[in-house]
Design an enzyme around this catalytic site. Structure first.
Site, mmCIF file in Angstrom:
data_model
loop_
_atom_site.group_PDB
_atom_site.id
_atom_site.type_symbol
_atom_site.label_atom_id
_atom_site.label_comp_id
_atom_site.label_asym_id
_atom_site.label_seq_id
_atom_site.Cartn_x
_atom_site.Cartn_y
_atom_site.Cartn_z
ATOM 1 N N THR A 100 -30.306 28.298 4.493
ATOM 2 C CA THR A 100 -31.376 29.161 4.780
ATOM 3 C C THR A 100 -31.732 28.801 6.163
ATOM 4 O OG1 THR A 100 -33.500 30.095 4.279
ATOM 5 C CG2 THR A 100 -33.233 27.568 4.044
ATOM 6 N N GLY A 105 -29.268 34.200 5.940
ATOM 7 C CA GLY A 105 -29.728 33.238 5.307
ATOM 8 C C GLY A 105 -29.354 33.021 3.955
ATOM 9 N N ASP A 106 -30.488 32.734 2.849
ATOM 10 C CA ASP A 106 -30.132 32.545 1.473
ATOM 11 C C ASP A 106 -30.734 33.891 0.837
ATOM 12 O OD1 ASP A 106 -29.346 30.410 -0.913
ATOM 13 O OD2 ASP A 106 -31.053 31.616 -1.157
ATOM 14 N N GLU A 156 0.733 -1.340 -0.084
ATOM 15 C CA GLU A 156 -0.051 -0.015 0.034
ATOM 16 C C GLU A 156 0.969 1.316 -0.123
ATOM 17 O OE1 GLU A 156 -3.199 0.585 -0.229
ATOM 18 O OE2 GLU A 156 -4.289 -1.277 0.457
ATOM 19 N N PRO A 185 8.898 -8.987 -4.542
ATOM 20 C CA PRO A 185 8.408 -10.383 -4.797
ATOM 21 C C PRO A 185 6.996 -10.247 -5.051
ATOM 22 C CG PRO A 185 9.717 -10.205 -2.927
ATOM 23 C CD PRO A 185 9.477 -8.798 -3.199
ATOM 24 N N ASP A 218 -27.435 43.647 5.931
ATOM 25 C CA ASP A 218 -28.590 43.782 6.634
ATOM 26 C C ASP A 218 -28.808 43.392 7.915
ATOM 27 O OD1 ASP A 218 -29.218 41.090 6.568
ATOM 28 O OD2 ASP A 218 -30.060 41.042 4.660
ATOM 29 N N ILE A 227 -34.067 33.200 -0.838
ATOM 30 C CA ILE A 227 -35.554 32.702 0.006
ATOM 31 C C ILE A 227 -35.883 33.942 0.912
ATOM 32 C CG2 ILE A 227 -36.329 31.057 1.753
ATOM 33 C CD1 ILE A 227 -34.121 28.889 0.369
ATOM 34 N N LYS A 255 -33.325 46.131 7.672
ATOM 35 C CA LYS A 255 -34.981 46.528 7.850
ATOM 36 C C LYS A 255 -35.411 45.878 8.919
ATOM 37 C CE LYS A 255 -35.203 46.195 2.658
ATOM 38 N NZ LYS A 255 -34.180 45.224 2.543
#
EC number: 2.1.1.107
Length: 465
Positions: A332, A303-304, A22, A43, A249, A307, A271
């Site tokens: 999100t 978040g996203d 290995e 071998p 934000d 969305i 906001k």
């Protein structure tokens, strides 16, 4: 410094690997990746190592090592568990002046293998001189996360245009400034965003124009996730650290904002309910104005951005004005907060679908398809539902949902200040009213909420229930 870092050209040259297990396979793969022709002596030879050598047109010598195996080799690797044999291979290689590496025996090595970050043609090597290989691998792992995989494409682009730039800019200092600007500007961003053809076109245009150009700005619309900085994507973090201006934000956690470039200008455009620090139309115009000044503008959203984040409105304005932009999704709040609260949004036994809903009240009510929202086998997630919680619970019950349906409200989910209030549609509003609860919050309704009793794993602040 015990070892001088060098990069060794092995293209088409013979490399000897003594050993067939290995460890030998791992070393042989590196040699093959570097273009070496392999000669493997052992071998018994691992089946994958056998295939690797055969695919590369190398030599398989299934026997014991012999001193005559070394001549003509550019590099020798001893990768056996026979210490006397490894020492013999090292001695013979040194006598012939052939670089030799003996696995796990630095004292027998004239060359050592570093931990490698491969972004070919860009390659980064990390070495501890054989003293602490595990530490070197840990550092490599960190570098793997910091260096985007597309840096290889960026280096390849620079290589293809290197001679043309040299002709246009014979002065070394001018070329240095040109490449620094390119690697940190819009052309590099196109490559890193997976648009290499567009990057090449922009570079062609710049060179055709004799390098005289105005800097073009760009907007990065980035989802910051629900609050925990560890949930940021690699791309989000990279763009945060190179932006000239940051528009953020209210839902962006302070710990995330601190990861932005220190000297970047910061503009708060958050906001609150019925209170807009900056109207959305003005935010849209700001993005266009700042990017038109040649600035790299980061629009950072909790978040996203797609969305309930009004990201679509913002990039629609950018597209209308021909402003380059890219969008980086974020985790999100629904998935992030639910996971940290121990509430799976879907479950084979309880919910076969999930619906994201705005809980924002307008004139004291919500205009939602309540009949659809009481259908069985679904989980409901209400964003911005703190103020409207009593109305939401009342309407769901009025339209047929059981008053005993499990429900939860999560405050500041995924952060150390996370609080979770668990109850039912009947008692959750009262439970929340008895505590001082502030946004950001998320409301989850459905049978999956009851699984929290078994699955809760993240302990934030003191919980409400």
């Amino acid at each position: 410094m015990d070892f001088l870092p060098l990069f060794h050209s092995l293209q088409g040259r013979l490399a000897l690997v003594v050993g067939g297990g290995e460890v030998a396979l791992r070393k042989a793969r590196l040699l093959a990746d570097a273009g070496a022709r392999l000669r493997v002596v052992a071998p018994q030879i691992h089946i994958e190592l056998r295939h690797l050598v055969e695919q590369g047109g190398g030599e398989l010598l299934e026997r014991d090592y012999q001193d005559g195996d070394q001549p003509g080799c550019a590099l020798i690797i001893a990768a056996t568990d026979d210490e006397p044999l490894n020492a013999e291979v090292s001695r013979a290689a040194n006598a012939r002046g052939i670089p030799v590496n003996v696995v796990d025996a630095p004292a027998l090595c004239s060359v050592i293998f570093p931990a490698i970050v491969d972004r070919s043609p860009l390659v980064v090597a990390v070495s501890s001189g054989g003293d602490a290989p595990v530490l070197a691998r840990l550092i490599r792992a960190k570098l793997e996360t910091w260096i985007p995989s597309s840096y290889g494409q960026l280096a390849g682009l620079a290589s293809r245009f290197r001679n043309r730039v040299k002709e246009l800019l014979p002065d070394l200092q001018q070329r240095r400034v040109f490449w620094e600007n390119l690697f940190q500007g819009e052309i590099a961003e196109r490559v890193l965003a997976g648009r290499p053809a567009e990057a090449e076109r922009l570079l062609e245009e710049r060179l055709a124009g004799g390098l005289a150009h105005m800097a073009t700005g760009e907007v990065y619309l980035v989802g910051a996730g629900p609050g925990d900085p560890d949930l940021l994507t690699f791309r989000a973090l990279r763009l945060m650290q190179q932006a000239d201006v940051v528009l953020y934000d209210r839902l962006v956690a302070p710990a995330i904002l601190e990861l932005c470039r220190r000297d970047a200008e910061r503009l708060y455009v958050g906001k609150r309910r019925a209170e807009h620090a900056v109207p959305q139309e003005r935010i849209n115009r700001l993005l266009v104005e700042l990017a038109s000044q040649g600035k790299r503008v980061l629009r950072l959203k909790g978040g996203d951005p797609f969305i309930f984040g009004r990201g679509g409105e913002e990039i629609d304005e950018l597209a209308a004005h021909g402003i380059p932009f890219q969008v980086v999704p974020g985790i999100t709040a629904a998935s992030g907060c639910a996971a940290y609260a121990g509430i799976p949004l879907t479950h084979r036994d309880h919910a076969q679908s999930v619906r994201f809903v705005t809980g924002h009240l307008k004139d004291g009510t919500t205009d939602l398809p309540w009949k659809d929202l009481v259908a069985p086998g679904q989980t409901l997630v209400f964003y911005m539902g703190l103020v409207g919680l009593p109305v939401i619970c009342e309407q769901l019950v009025a339209h047929g949902r059981s008053a005993q349906t499990p429900a939860a409200l999560i405050q500041q989910g995924t952060t150390a200040q996370q609080r979770v209030f668990s109850g039912t549609l009947e008692n959750l509003p009262q439970l929340v009213a008895e505590h001082e609860v502030h946004a950001p919050t998320l409301v989850i309704v459905g049978e999956v909420v009851q699984l929290r009793d078994k699955l809760a794993w993240f302990e934030g602040a003191r919980e409400g229930a």
